[in-house]
Design a protein around this motif. Structure first.
Motif, PDB file in Angstrom:
ATOM      1  N   SER A   1       0.869  -1.166   0.000  1.00 55.46           N
ATOM      2  CA  SER A   1       0.000   0.000   0.000  1.00 55.46           C
ATOM      3  C   SER A   1       0.908   1.219   0.000  1.00 55.46           C
ATOM      4  O   SER A   1       1.727   1.401   0.912  1.00 55.46           O
ATOM      5  CB  SER A   1      -0.915   0.001   1.213  1.00 55.46           C
TER       6      SER A   1
ATOM      7  N   GLY B   1      -2.487   2.908   5.639  1.00 52.71           N
ATOM      8  CA  GLY B   1      -2.036   2.074   4.537  1.00 52.71           C
ATOM      9  C   GLY B   1      -2.910   0.845   4.383  1.00 52.71           C
ATOM     10  O   GLY B   1      -3.531   0.627   3.332  1.00 52.71           O
TER      11      GLY B   1
ATOM     12  N   VAL C   1       4.294  -1.071   3.367  1.00 52.62           N
ATOM     13  CA  VAL C   1       3.454   0.125   3.468  1.00 52.62           C
ATOM     14  C   VAL C   1       4.379   1.333   3.442  1.00 52.62           C
ATOM     15  O   VAL C   1       5.241   1.481   4.311  1.00 52.62           O
ATOM     16  CB  VAL C   1       2.598   0.139   4.735  1.00 52.62           C
TER      17      VAL C   1
ATOM     18  N   ALA D   1       2.119   6.203   4.040  1.00 58.45           N
ATOM     19  CA  ALA D   1       0.747   6.365   4.540  1.00 58.45           C
ATOM     20  C   ALA D   1       0.644   7.682   5.304  1.00 58.45           C
ATOM     21  O   ALA D   1       1.489   7.998   6.147  1.00 58.45           O
ATOM     22  CB  ALA D   1       0.354   5.205   5.439  1.00 58.45           C
TER      23      ALA D   1
ATOM     24  N   SER E   1       0.294   3.244   9.352  1.00 56.07           N
ATOM     25  CA  SER E   1       0.703   2.315   8.297  1.00 56.07           C
ATOM     26  C   SER E   1      -0.111   1.031   8.371  1.00 56.07           C
ATOM     27  O   SER E   1      -0.751   0.634   7.397  1.00 56.07           O
ATOM     28  CB  SER E   1       2.197   2.024   8.404  1.00 56.07           C
TER      29      SER E   1
END
Length: 469
Positions: free
Chosen positions: A239, A246, A261, A264, A268
């Motif tokens: 992500s 995330g 991640v 974010a 996260s």
């Protein structure tokens, strides 16, 4: 644009406030086929049934070879405009670019959506892909040909589209055992008593620039798992550059490994409402200026001891915080009476606390043995590095508990090759080798962090994107 395809149109607006009230009008797609048959075949040039509507037609030219997949930067690449709910088994193939129409909720209901390796899915503003409780998502990416869900913009930023939601019927700890998804018109529910629920398979998937704002302070996540159970398969998932969390988990529980991640804007990994799965081999890299917790783990906002308690097991993670220019950046926060187990995790470069014990309810869980922080490493985080919002233990007592010799936690330099934003190399130095150890259902390891210093650096693989825009 050449070769534009459409799905039959059934559109819905995707914007609501936190009470799931309408705050946007439906937006039509002028390129959409508005026939009533949502499973009708469409064609582009001489290619048959590219929507994969489940009637048996297949594409002759589709392979998992990236060289044969549509290039999202090519203005002549064939495009499928996705404006309809998916109600029959459907396959998205890598020789097309799939675009989720603006302000459109695309539900997969009573069907399986299969996405072949190398396929690009683009979200336009306000679009969301939602896998309903009776739907399944099968993402079949590979290391050389990941599935990428990304922004339609040539200059992407966090929040360009809504992201991916998967809904299941595993146990959650809300009253009544059922929750309601926020930010969705005619909001679906999630939760139940099927802890083996299968939300699908996510392999070699990257979700980018997601999380548009429903209202001020209420953004969607990159990927959200709602009550997904042990039948769910997930590994090698990133992500990237989401506007909110995330990846967030609401209840349920399943094993998930090789997680990345990056960037974010909020947490996260956010874990709550009774999630009890195992997460292993994790790399978290916070944006240098925004980002809250690498891990936020909570139980239930109204009833802190609501069963089942959130109780994730987290093993072999490297969490690199925002550093000196950050604002909220922290390693982990545990709160609301949650349980949690951390094994062989590196916490470094957080702007603020590396380990925050938020409240008295969670302190009682520590006393009862429900929190584990073991064989982990804390280095170059903010001060105080260990903070407690509980009466007992206070900050000094919490730090003493984490660093007790019995927990085998370290405060030495992990020797990461580079923590540079957009070009990290988290290969660790010798301090982490032979110092680790994991518990629960985690794969046995003898090192601290996401990467085996004597093994392959899986976080340098080509399926991962570190570019911030």
């Amino acid at each position: 644009m050449a070769g534009v395809l459409t799905f039959s149109a059934v559109t819905a607006s995707a914007c609501t406030d936190g009470n799931n009230e309408d705050n946007a009008d439906d937006v039509g797609d002028t390129t959409a086929d508005t026939t009533a048959d949502t499973t009708a075949d469409t064609t582009a040039d001489t290619t048959a049934d590219t929507t994969g509507d489940g009637d048996g037609d297949t594409l002759d030219t589709t392979t998992d070879d990236p060289a044969n997949c549509a290039d999202p930067t090519d203005p002549n690449a064939p495009v499928v405009q996705v404006t309809a709910n998916i109600t029959t088994d459907t396959t998205w193939t890598c020789d097309n670019i799939y675009k989720l129409a603006p302000d459109t909720q695309v539900f997969v209901m009573g069907a399986t959506l299969t996405i072949d390796a190398g396929t690009t899915v683009m979200g336009l503003p306000g679009s969301v892909l939602i896998i309903e409780k009776d739907g399944v998502l099968e993402v079949n990416g590979t290391a050389d040909a990941p599935v990428v869900m990304t922004s339609n913009s040539a200059t992407p930023v966090p929040g360009d589209w809504g992201g991916l939601m998967l809904l299941g019927t595993a146990t959650i700890n809300l009253e009544g055992g059922v929750g309601m998804v926020e930010g969705v018109i005619n909001a679906p529910t999630y939760g139940g008593n099927d802890d083996a629920h299968n939300c699908g398979t996510l392999t070699y998937l990257r979700v980018e620039y997601a999380g548009f704002a429903i209202s001020d302070g209420n953004e969607l996540n990159g990927i959200t798992f709602y009550a997904c159970g042990t039948g769910t398969t997930a590994h090698h998932v990133q992500s990237h550059m989401g506007l909110d969390d995330g990846i967030e988990f609401f209840g349920g529980g399943f094993d998930f490994d090789h997680i990345v991640v990056t960037g974010a804007s909020d947490d996260s990994l956010d874990i709550d409402e009774g999630f009890g799965g195992t997460l292993q081999h994790i790399f978290i890299h916070q944006n240098p200026t925004v980002g809250d917790n690498s891990f936020e783990i909570s139980n239930q906002k109204l009833v802190f001891d609501a069963p089942p308690l959130t109780s994730p097991t987290i093993c072999n993670a490297t969490a690199v915080g925002s550093g000196g220019a950050g604002e909220k950046s922290k390693g982990f926060t545990i709160k609301e009476g949650t349980e949690a187990s951390f094994y062989s995790v590196i916490f470094t470069n957080a702007t603020n606390e590396a380990a925050l014990l938020a409240d008295d309810a969670t302190a009682l869980v520590v006393d009862a043995g429900g929190i584990t922080v073991m064989n982990s490493l804390f280095f170059a985080n903010g001060m105080p590095e260990f903070e407690s919002g509980a009466v007992s233990p206070d900050a000094a007592g919490w730090e003493a508990w984490v660093l007790d010799a019995a927990n085998s936690n370290l405060t030495v330099d992990p020797g990461l090759a580079s923590a540079a934003w957009e070009s990290p190399d988290i290969t660790p130095g010798p301090a982490v080798a032979g110092a680790g150890g994991v518990g629960g259902n985690c794969e046995p390891t003898d090192y601290i962090g996401a990467i085996d210093p004597a093994g392959e650096n899986w976080t340098a693989a080509s399926w991962i994107n570190y570019a911030a825009g």
